[in-house]
Write an enzyme that holds these catalytic residues in place. Structure first.
Site, PDB file in Angstrom:
ATOM      1  N   CYS A 110     -45.477  31.228  46.759  1.00  0.00           N
ATOM      2  CA  CYS A 110     -44.617  30.900  45.607  1.00  0.00           C
ATOM      3  C   CYS A 110     -45.396  30.803  44.298  1.00  0.00           C
ATOM      4  O   CYS A 110     -44.801  30.757  43.224  1.00  0.00           O
ATOM      5  CB  CYS A 110     -43.869  29.601  45.880  1.00  0.00           C
ATOM      6  SG  CYS A 110     -43.079  29.596  47.486  1.00  0.00           S
ATOM      7  N   HIS A 238     -41.645  26.421  39.909  1.00  0.00           N
ATOM      8  CA  HIS A 238     -41.119  27.166  41.061  1.00  0.00           C
ATOM      9  C   HIS A 238     -39.829  26.472  41.509  1.00  0.00           C
ATOM     10  O   HIS A 238     -39.780  25.237  41.612  1.00  0.00           O
ATOM     11  CB  HIS A 238     -42.161  27.171  42.186  1.00  0.00           C
ATOM     12  CG  HIS A 238     -41.598  27.605  43.499  1.00  0.00           C
ATOM     13  ND1 HIS A 238     -40.788  28.715  43.626  1.00  0.00           N
ATOM     14  CD2 HIS A 238     -41.706  27.067  44.750  1.00  0.00           C
ATOM     15  CE1 HIS A 238     -40.436  28.835  44.895  1.00  0.00           C
ATOM     16  NE2 HIS A 238     -40.962  27.853  45.589  1.00  0.00           N
ATOM     17  N   ASN A 268     -34.284  29.460  46.544  1.00  0.00           N
ATOM     18  CA  ASN A 268     -35.739  29.613  46.473  1.00  0.00           C
ATOM     19  C   ASN A 268     -36.079  31.086  46.710  1.00  0.00           C
ATOM     20  O   ASN A 268     -35.890  31.603  47.812  1.00  0.00           O
ATOM     21  CB  ASN A 268     -36.364  28.714  47.544  1.00  0.00           C
ATOM     22  CG  ASN A 268     -37.879  28.793  47.589  1.00  0.00           C
ATOM     23  OD1 ASN A 268     -38.479  29.733  47.060  1.00  0.00           O
ATOM     24  ND2 ASN A 268     -38.512  27.832  48.239  1.00  0.00           N
TER      25      ASN A 268
HETATM   26  O1  UT7 Z   1     -41.140  27.092  48.499  1.00  0.00           O
HETATM   27  C1  UT7 Z   1     -42.080  26.509  49.352  1.00  0.00           C
HETATM   28  C2  UT7 Z   1     -42.277  25.069  48.976  1.00  0.00           C
HETATM   29  N1  UT7 Z   1     -41.300  24.251  49.699  1.00  0.00           N
HETATM   30  C3  UT7 Z   1     -40.782  23.155  49.172  1.00  0.00           C
HETATM   31  O2  UT7 Z   1     -41.057  22.797  48.053  1.00  0.00           O
HETATM   32  C4  UT7 Z   1     -39.857  22.310  50.040  1.00  0.00           C
HETATM   33  C5  UT7 Z   1     -39.964  20.843  49.768  1.00  0.00           C
HETATM   34  N2  UT7 Z   1     -39.067  20.100  50.651  1.00  0.00           N
HETATM   35  C6  UT7 Z   1     -37.737  20.097  50.498  1.00  0.00           C
HETATM   36  O3  UT7 Z   1     -37.210  20.704  49.597  1.00  0.00           O
HETATM   37  C7  UT7 Z   1     -36.920  19.267  51.466  1.00  0.00           C
HETATM   38  O4  UT7 Z   1     -37.799  18.583  52.358  1.00  0.00           O
HETATM   39  C8  UT7 Z   1     -35.890  20.109  52.289  1.00  0.00           C
HETATM   40  C9  UT7 Z   1     -34.748  20.587  51.384  1.00  0.00           C
HETATM   41  C10 UT7 Z   1     -36.563  21.306  52.931  1.00  0.00           C
HETATM   42  C11 UT7 Z   1     -35.277  19.238  53.390  1.00  0.00           C
HETATM   43  O5  UT7 Z   1     -34.681  18.087  52.816  1.00  0.00           O
HETATM   44  P1  UT7 Z   1     -35.001  16.626  53.396  1.00  0.00           P
HETATM   45  O6  UT7 Z   1     -34.259  15.678  52.558  1.00  0.00           O
HETATM   46  O7  UT7 Z   1     -36.495  16.499  53.480  1.00  0.00           O
HETATM   47  O8  UT7 Z   1     -34.308  16.681  54.829  1.00  0.00           O
HETATM   48  P2  UT7 Z   1     -34.979  16.542  56.278  1.00  0.00           P
HETATM   49  O9  UT7 Z   1     -35.657  17.817  56.670  1.00  0.00           O
HETATM   50  O10 UT7 Z   1     -35.734  15.257  56.369  1.00  0.00           O
HETATM   51  O11 UT7 Z   1     -33.679  16.377  57.163  1.00  0.00           O
HETATM   52  C12 UT7 Z   1     -32.824  15.231  57.054  1.00  0.00           C
HETATM   53  C13 UT7 Z   1     -31.669  15.401  58.033  1.00  0.00           C
HETATM   54  C14 UT7 Z   1     -32.128  15.750  59.452  1.00  0.00           C
HETATM   55  O12 UT7 Z   1     -31.252  15.100  60.353  1.00  0.00           O
HETATM   56  P3  UT7 Z   1     -31.720  13.766  61.108  1.00  0.00           P
HETATM   57  O13 UT7 Z   1     -32.985  14.117  61.836  1.00  0.00           O
HETATM   58  O14 UT7 Z   1     -31.927  12.751  60.000  1.00  0.00           O
HETATM   59  O15 UT7 Z   1     -30.552  13.474  61.981  1.00  0.00           O
HETATM   60  C15 UT7 Z   1     -31.906  17.240  59.532  1.00  0.00           C
HETATM   61  O16 UT7 Z   1     -31.663  17.695  60.851  1.00  0.00           O
HETATM   62  O17 UT7 Z   1     -30.824  16.476  57.612  1.00  0.00           O
HETATM   63  C16 UT7 Z   1     -30.669  17.406  58.688  1.00  0.00           C
HETATM   64  N3  UT7 Z   1     -30.544  18.754  58.129  1.00  0.00           N
HETATM   65  C17 UT7 Z   1     -29.368  19.267  57.740  1.00  0.00           C
HETATM   66  N4  UT7 Z   1     -28.115  18.789  57.765  1.00  0.00           N
HETATM   67  C18 UT7 Z   1     -27.129  19.586  57.281  1.00  0.00           C
HETATM   68  C19 UT7 Z   1     -31.545  19.637  57.873  1.00  0.00           C
HETATM   69  N5  UT7 Z   1     -31.027  20.752  57.331  1.00  0.00           N
HETATM   70  C20 UT7 Z   1     -29.678  20.549  57.239  1.00  0.00           C
HETATM   71  C21 UT7 Z   1     -28.622  21.328  56.758  1.00  0.00           C
HETATM   72  N6  UT7 Z   1     -27.371  20.800  56.789  1.00  0.00           N
HETATM   73  N7  UT7 Z   1     -28.799  22.572  56.251  1.00  0.00           N
END
Ligand code: UT7
Length: 311
Positions: A110, A238, A268
């Site tokens: 990125c 980014h 993204n």
């Molecule tokens: O471009 C490369 C650089 N990358 C980045 O900058 C990414 C930085 N990180 C992020 O943007 C965030 O961490 C994400 C958007 C990727 C994820 O968001 P989060 O708030 O960190 O969510 P999480 O992965 O901790 O998931 C929270 C919950 C989980 O459920 P449980 O375990 O709490 O029951 C996931 O299974 O949300 C669930 N989940 C979803 N639910 C509905 C994960 N994806 C989804 C989804 N829809 N699409």
């Protein structure tokens, strides 16, 4: 030291939109979750027969459209090229009919567009090159598993291009700041095993890395560009997550309208995302002469790259 500046900017996105409502029908997710956690509402998806090189070509054509310039240096950033050989820059250079350019590909995920600007501008300052074209094109849908709700909601396809010049430029490139943290090389992985695409990231680690990196690069670029406390600046980060920009805004006490964001429309797009946001801001006359613009990339590697531009 020879000064290098930007002459023009181009962008291209495929027509087909993939909305959050479309994704609700494909995986166990909701529009509400996606908007709240990322700020994304829709993204563009290239058709099967449109490759990253095709999108780079269209962005380059848009960038060169109002000039009669033939770049003698061409750097193509991509992590999603359709082939290893011919490499992307050679495919695009052929179709642009460039005359014996120095041309090559780079990949810094990125951060690739800003790495490309740093490499091209350094080569222009050190050698005979007059006009450097930098493209960043990504077909993220190639490596996206549309059965994995954690990743398929994030990505979109698109491309951007920037033309640099040694003379008569519009916007001076003041400073660049590149780096990486290879200890985190496994925190973002993407590829395809036997044709099966996969993406994995430690989202929360990368989130913290992104907030820390952007905050640190703003400070470093302010010093390198010689900004005074009262000087007006914008940040084109980014576009990985709207909440990352909001967290930096809170931490650094910077108004949110100084962050140029269009993640809502494109998701993204990896190395293309900074260029897509910059091109839109440029087209909409968002900046005034004398403003300073910080382009800030971060991502897999873990890489980072910042550039300061005087508008
Ligand atoms: O471009 C490369 C650089 N990358 C980045 O900058 C990414 C930085 N990180 C992020 O943007 C965030 O961490 C994400 C958007 C990727 C994820 O968001 P989060 O708030 O960190 O969510 P999480 O992965 O901790 O998931 C929270 C919950 C989980 O459920 P449980 O375990 O709490 O029951 C996931 O299974 O949300 C669930 N989940 C979803 N639910 C509905 C994960 N994806 C989804 C989804 N829809 N699409």
């Amino acid at each position: 030291m020879t000064k290098i500046g930007l002459l023009s900017i181009g962008a291209f996105v495929p027509e087909q939109k993939l909305t959050n409502q479309d994704l609700e029908k494909m995986v166990d997710t909701t529009d509400d979750w996606i908007v709240q956690r990322t700020g994304i509402r829709e993204r563009r998806i290239a058709p099967k027969d449109m490759h990253a090189s095709d999108m780079a070509l269209e962005a380059a054509r848009n960038c060169l459209r109002d000039t009669d310039i033939t770049p003698d240096l061409f750097v193509a950033s991509s992590g999603t090229s359709e082939k290893s050989c011919p490499y992307q820059a050679s495919i695009v250079a052929n179709r642009l009919k460039l005359k014996k350019p120095a041309c090559f590909d780079i990949n810094a995920t990125c951060s690739g567009l800003v790495y490309g600007l740093a490499v091209a501008s350094s080569m222009m300052a050190a050698a005979q090159y007059q006009y450097g074209l930098v493209t960043a094109s990504e077909k993220m849908s190639l490596f996206t598993n549309y059965r994995d709700r954690r990743s398929c909601i994030l990505f979109g396809d698109g491309a951007a291009a920037i033309l640099l010049s040694k003379e008569n430029w519009e916007h001076e490139l003041l400073a660049v700041e590149l780096g990486s943290d290879p200890e985190g090389f496994e925190f973002v992985t993407m590829g395809a095993r036997e044709g099966d695409p996969y993406f994995w990231q430690d989202g929360q680690k990368i989130f913290r890395f992104a907030v820390n990196t952007i905050s640190r690069l703003i400070d470093a670029l302010k010093v390198k560009a010689g900004l005074e406390e009262q000087d007006h600046f914008y940040i084109v980060p980014h576009q990985a997550n709207l909440r990352i920009a909001q967290a930096v805004a809170d931490r650094k006490n910077i108004p949110m309208d100084r962050f140029i964001m269009n993640i809502e429309k494109y998701g993204n797009t990896s190395s293309a995302s900074i260029g897509l946001a910059l091109e839109e801001a440029w087209r909409n006359n968002r900046f005034k002469k004398g403003d300073t613009i910080f382009l800030i990339g971060f991502g897999g590697g873990l890489s980072w790259a910042g550039a300061a531009i005087r508008w």
